[in-house]
Design a protein around this motif. Structure first.
Motif: not given
Length: 695
Positions: A58, A61-62, A65, A68, A87, A90-92, A115-116, A174
Motif C-alpha cells: 500500500h 502503490a502509486s 512503484n 505500476y 488506476c 485505488c492507486h493514486d 500510495g494508499v 479496489c
C-alpha cells in the motif's frame, strides 16, 4: 398464506459514472491530496502501524512503484490522462482528489508518492461491489485526541473507524476491476478480481461449489491483517497487539526492490504451502494408469506421461491472485536416473528466461486485437483473455508431462521431483520497469522516491524466488517402497479426479478411475461423500441424469442438506435441458449460498428457460446486487422484463446494459489468431494438456 410482495418490474442497472469516471471513487465534502499524504501525523500515536504500513505494498502503490508507473504512464501516453483515473481511484487517491491525474505528474510531486495512505482507508464511509474504486471517502476533519480527555478520544475513534471499515466487503471495492471504453478498451472486460472468487468460496460461507472439508470463514482482513505484537507502541493496541498493516501477500518483488528483508521473509512464509503439488499418476504408453504414481512399473524405452496436480488449498481467491496477467508462478519437473543423471526436465529454464515453452505458468494470457500475447501490463490493448491457468479457491488443476524412459535397465529406478515456484512478476513486466529507469524521467522518479521515502528502489535486481510446494517420488523397477507421500492415497486420487473435471468434454471420463480408486480407500463418511459428489459431477456433466442421482443419493445419506449436492443435481438436469426440473435443486442451493452470484446466474437462466419470468427477474436482480455487470444476469433481466410485457423503453435500457457488459464479440477471433500464430498458444488453451519434456 404468507404474503409475498410482487417483484419490482424495473431494471437493476450498473450505476452511472461519477465525476472521477472511469474511477468509481466519490467524495463527500472536501478531501485534499495534502491531507491524505499526512501519514507522519498519524504516526505520532500509531508508531507500530505506520512502521508496518511503510513496509507494505500500500505504501508503494502509486508512481513511486516503478512497475505500476510504467503501466499507468503507458496508458496515459497512448489513451490520455483522463482514462488513468481508472488506476488513480485505488492507486493514486491523493492525486485524483486534487484533479492532478488529468495533468502531467511531476516526479517531485509528493502526492505521487503517497500510495494508499492511512486517511484513504480510514476515510471510507461506503463501499460498493462494482469495483474500480467503488467507494465513498469523506472530507470530515479528524479530531485530534487529547490525552486524558476520553470524549476527544472517542470522537477520534468514531471518525477513523466508520462502519464501512468493519465490513467484510471493505477491500473488494479496489480488489475488483473492469475495463471498458473509458479505459481505452472497445469492450467490457473483467480485470483484477479477488472479490468474486472469495464470495463464491467456503471462506465467505458459500458451500455450493463442491463438498469440501470443514473450513473456517475468513475475510480479507483475517488473512492479510492478522494480529501482531506492537513492539513500538501504538494507541490502537489491545492486549499488546494490533491488526497488521503490512498487508502481506505475494509481493516478494516489492519487498526485494526496497531491500526489505523482513517483509520479504514474511511474504515468503505466507506463500510457502499456500498450494499443494503432487505427481498423482503415471499414464503408460498403452493408456494404462498407475494410481497413485509411486512405484509405477515403467519399462525401459517406454513413453511415460506424468500427471501433476496443483490444488489451491490456502488462498481465499484465485491462486495466484491480483493482476493475473502479470503473475509468474510455474511448475518445474526434473527426472533423473539411478546415478543422478538427468533424463528429462520441463520448466527449469523459466527461472532465467521469460518464455520457457515447457513451463506451465499459472497466469492469464491476455491478447491484443491480432491475437499476440500482451505480457507487460498493456491494459488498454487487452481485447480478450486467451486462457486462465490460475486456480479458484479449493479447486485443483492438472498438467501432464511426457518423456521417454531410458533404454538401459541400470538407469532405474527413476527419481521425479516437481516444484511449484513463484516470483511476483513475469520477467517481461520487470524488464519494462527496469528499462524505464534508464530514462531521464525514470531516474527522476527513483531519485524523488528515495528523497521522499528515504528508501532507494532497485527494480533491475534479480527477483527472489519462492518454492511454494514440492513433490518427490520414484518410478520404474526398484522403486517399490523408496518414497511414501505423507498425504493419504485416497486424497491424492480424489484431488486428481477433481483436477480432471477441467478436461475437455471428450476426456471427462478420465476422472473416473482416480475417483473410483479413491472411493475404495476413503476412510470416513464425510470424505466418502466428497468422492461420491465428484463422481456425481462427472456424470452430471456427461448428461447421465440417472447415474448422477445414484451417486447423489449415496452422498446425501452421508452429508444431508449440502447445497453442493443440490447444485450438482440441478446442473445435471440443466445439462439435458430439463429446465423445470432443474429449478428446484438450484433454488435450494442458492437459498443456502446467498453470496454465490454464479449460482444465482445459473438459477436465473433455468427459471427463464422454464418460462418462470417473474422469479427469474427477482433472482437476476438479487444477483446484480453482488455482481452489477454480470452478463448472464443482465441478459436474464432484459429477457424477463420483455417477457413480462413492461414498457419497451425499459426493456431497451436493460438490453443495452447487457450488450455493454457482454463477452467481447471479437474474443473467439482473438483466441483463434493466438492458436494459429503464436507457438504454444493452442496447446495452452487446452485446459489439461501435455508438455513434452526436454531430454
Amino acid at each position: 398464506a404468507k404474503w409475498v410482495p410482487p417483484v419490482e418490474r424495473v431494471a437493476r442497472l450498473p450505476e452511472p459514472g461519477g465525476p472521477m469516471e472511469p474511477g468509481r471513487l466519490r467524495v463527500e465534502g472536501k478531501v485534499t491530496g495534502r491531507e491524505l499524504g499526512d501519514v507522519d501525523g498519524c504516526g505520532k500515536c500509531h508508531a507500530e502501524t505506520l512502521a508496518q504500513w511503510r513496509q507494505s505494498a500500500h505504501a508503494l502503490a502509486s508512481f513511486n512503484n516503478p512497475i505500476y508507473r510504467v503501466s499507468v504512464e503507458r496508458l496515459r501516453r497512448d489513451v490520455g490522462n483522463v482514462p488513468s483515473r481508472f488506476c488513480g481511484a485505488c492507486h493514486d487517491v491523493a492525486l485524483l482528489v486534487d484533479g492532478a491525474m488529468d495533468h502531467e505528474i511531476r516526479p517531485e510531486d509528493p502526492r505521487a508518492h503517497v500510495g494508499v495512505s492511512c486517511q484513504v482507508c480510514h476515510g471510507i464511509t461506503e463501499v460498493k461491489l462494482d469495483g474500480n474504486g467503488s467507494y465513498t471517502i469523506t472530507g470530515e476533519p479528524i479530531p485530534v485526541p487529547v490525552e486524558g480527555d476520553a470524549a476527544s478520544v472517542q470522537a477520534h475513534i468514531r471518525r477513523v473507524t466508520p462502519s464501512a471499515l468493519k465490513s467484510r466487503d471493505f477491500c473488494l471495492a479496489c480488489h475488483k476491476t473492469f475495463l471498458h471504453p473509458g479505459t481505452g478498451n472497445p469492450s467490457h472486460l473483467v480485470g483484477q478480481d479477488d472479490a468474486t472468487p472469495w464470495m463464491r468460496s467456503p471462506y465467505a460461507g458459500s458451500h455450493a461449489t463442491r463438498l469440501d472439508d470443514p473450513l473456517d470463514e475468513k475475510t480479507c482482513k483475517d488473512c492479510h491483517m492478522p494480529k501482531e505484537e506492537a513492539f513500538l507502541g501504538d494507541a490502537a493496541t489491545k492486549e499488546g497487539k494490533i491488526r497488521s498493516h503490512r498487508f502481506l501477500g505475494a509481493h516478494t518483488f516489492l519487498a526485494a526492490l526496497r531491500g526489505d528483508r523482513d517483509q520479504l521473509r514474511r511474504a515468503r512464509s505466507m506463500l510457502e504451502g499456500a498450494a499443494t503439488l503432487d505427481v498423482a499418476a503415471v499414464i503408460h504408453g498403452d493408456g494404462r494408469r498407475s494410481l497413485p504414481a509411486e512405484g509405477a512399473p515403467v519399462e525401459p524405452g517406454e513413453v511415460v506421461t506424468l500427471s501433476v496436480v496443483i490444488r489451491n488449498t490456502g488462498v481465499g481467491h484465485r491462486f495466484p491472485g491480483g493482476v493475473l496477467d502479470a503473475q509468474d508462478t510455474w511448475v518445474e519437473v526434473v527426472v533423473t536416473d539411478a546415478q543422478g543423471r538427468q533424463v528429462a526436465e520441463a520448466g527449469v529454464k523459466h527461472e532465467r528466461e521469460a518464455n520457457d515453452p515447457t513451463a506451465h505458468r499459472l497466469f492469464v494470457l491476455q491478447a491484443g486485437a491480432d491475437g499476440k500475447p500482451l505480457l507487460q501490463r498493456e491494459t488498454h490493448l487487452f481485447r480478450a483473455p486467451v486462457f486462465n491457468h490460475t486456480i479458484a479457491p479449493r479447486d485443483a488443476v492438472a498438467v501432464e508431462y511426457s518423456f521417454s524412459a531410458p533404454t538401459r535397465s541400470d538407469a532405474f529406478p527413476l527419481r521425479v521431483v516437481a516444484r511449484l515456484r513463484h516470483r511476483s512478476r513475469g520477467l517481461e513486466v520487470q524488464e519494462a520497469a527496469c528499462a524505464d529507469t534508464r530514462s531521464p524521467r525514470g531516474r527522476a522518479f527513483l531519485e524523488a522516491s528515495r528523497r521522499i521515502t528515504g528508501t532507494p528502489l532497485l527494480p533491475c535486481i534479480t527477483q527472489p524466488l519462492t518454492d511454494i510446494a514440492r513433490s518427490e517420488l520414484w518410478i520404474g523397477p526398484g522403486s517399490a517402497g523408496k518414497t511414501t507421500s505423507p498425504v493419504p492415497a485416497w486424497r491424492r486420487l480424489y484431488e486428481h479426479g477433481l483436477a480432471l473435471l477441467h478436461v475437455v468434454q471428450e476426456r471427462l471420463d478420465e476422472a473416473r478411475p482416480s475417483l473410483l480408486r479413491a472411493l475404495d480407500l476413503v476412510p470416513g463418511p464425510r470424505e466418502r461423500a466428497q468422492v461420491l459428489a465428484a463422481l456425481a459431477t462427472v456424470a452430471a456433466r456427461q448428461g447421465r441424469v440417472e447415474e448422477t442421482e445414484t451417486w447423489l443419493q449415496q452422498a446425501e445419506a452421508l452429508a444431508p442438506g449440502s447445497p453442493a449436492l443440490a447444485r450438482i443435481r440441478g446442473e445435471a438436469l440443466a445439462q439435458v435441458w430439463r429446465w423445470k426440473d432443474a429449478v428446484g435443486p438450484l433454488r435450494e442451493a442458492a437459498r443456502k449460498t446467498p453470496l454465490d452470484d454464479g449460482l444465482m446466474a445459473q438459477l436465473a437462466v433455468a427459471l427463464g428457460s422454464a418460462g418462470q419470468d417473474e422469479e427469474a427477474l427477482e433472482v437476476a436482480r438479487r444477483g446484480l446486487l453482488l455482481q452489477p455487470r454480470d452478463a448472464d444476469l443482465l441478459r436474464v433481466q432484459a429477457l424477463s422484463l420483455e417477457a413480462l410485457g413492461v414498457e419497451p423503453e425499459l426493456v431497451r435500457v436493460a438490453r443495452d446494459a447487457y450488450l455493454t457488459c457482454r463477452t467481447p464479440d471479437e474474443g473467439p477471433r482473438v483466441r483463434a489468431a493466438c492458436s494459429r500464430d503464436v507457438p504454444g498458444c493452442a496447446l495452452e488453451r487446452n485446459p489439461v494438456h501435455t508438455h513434452e519434456m526436454r531430454p
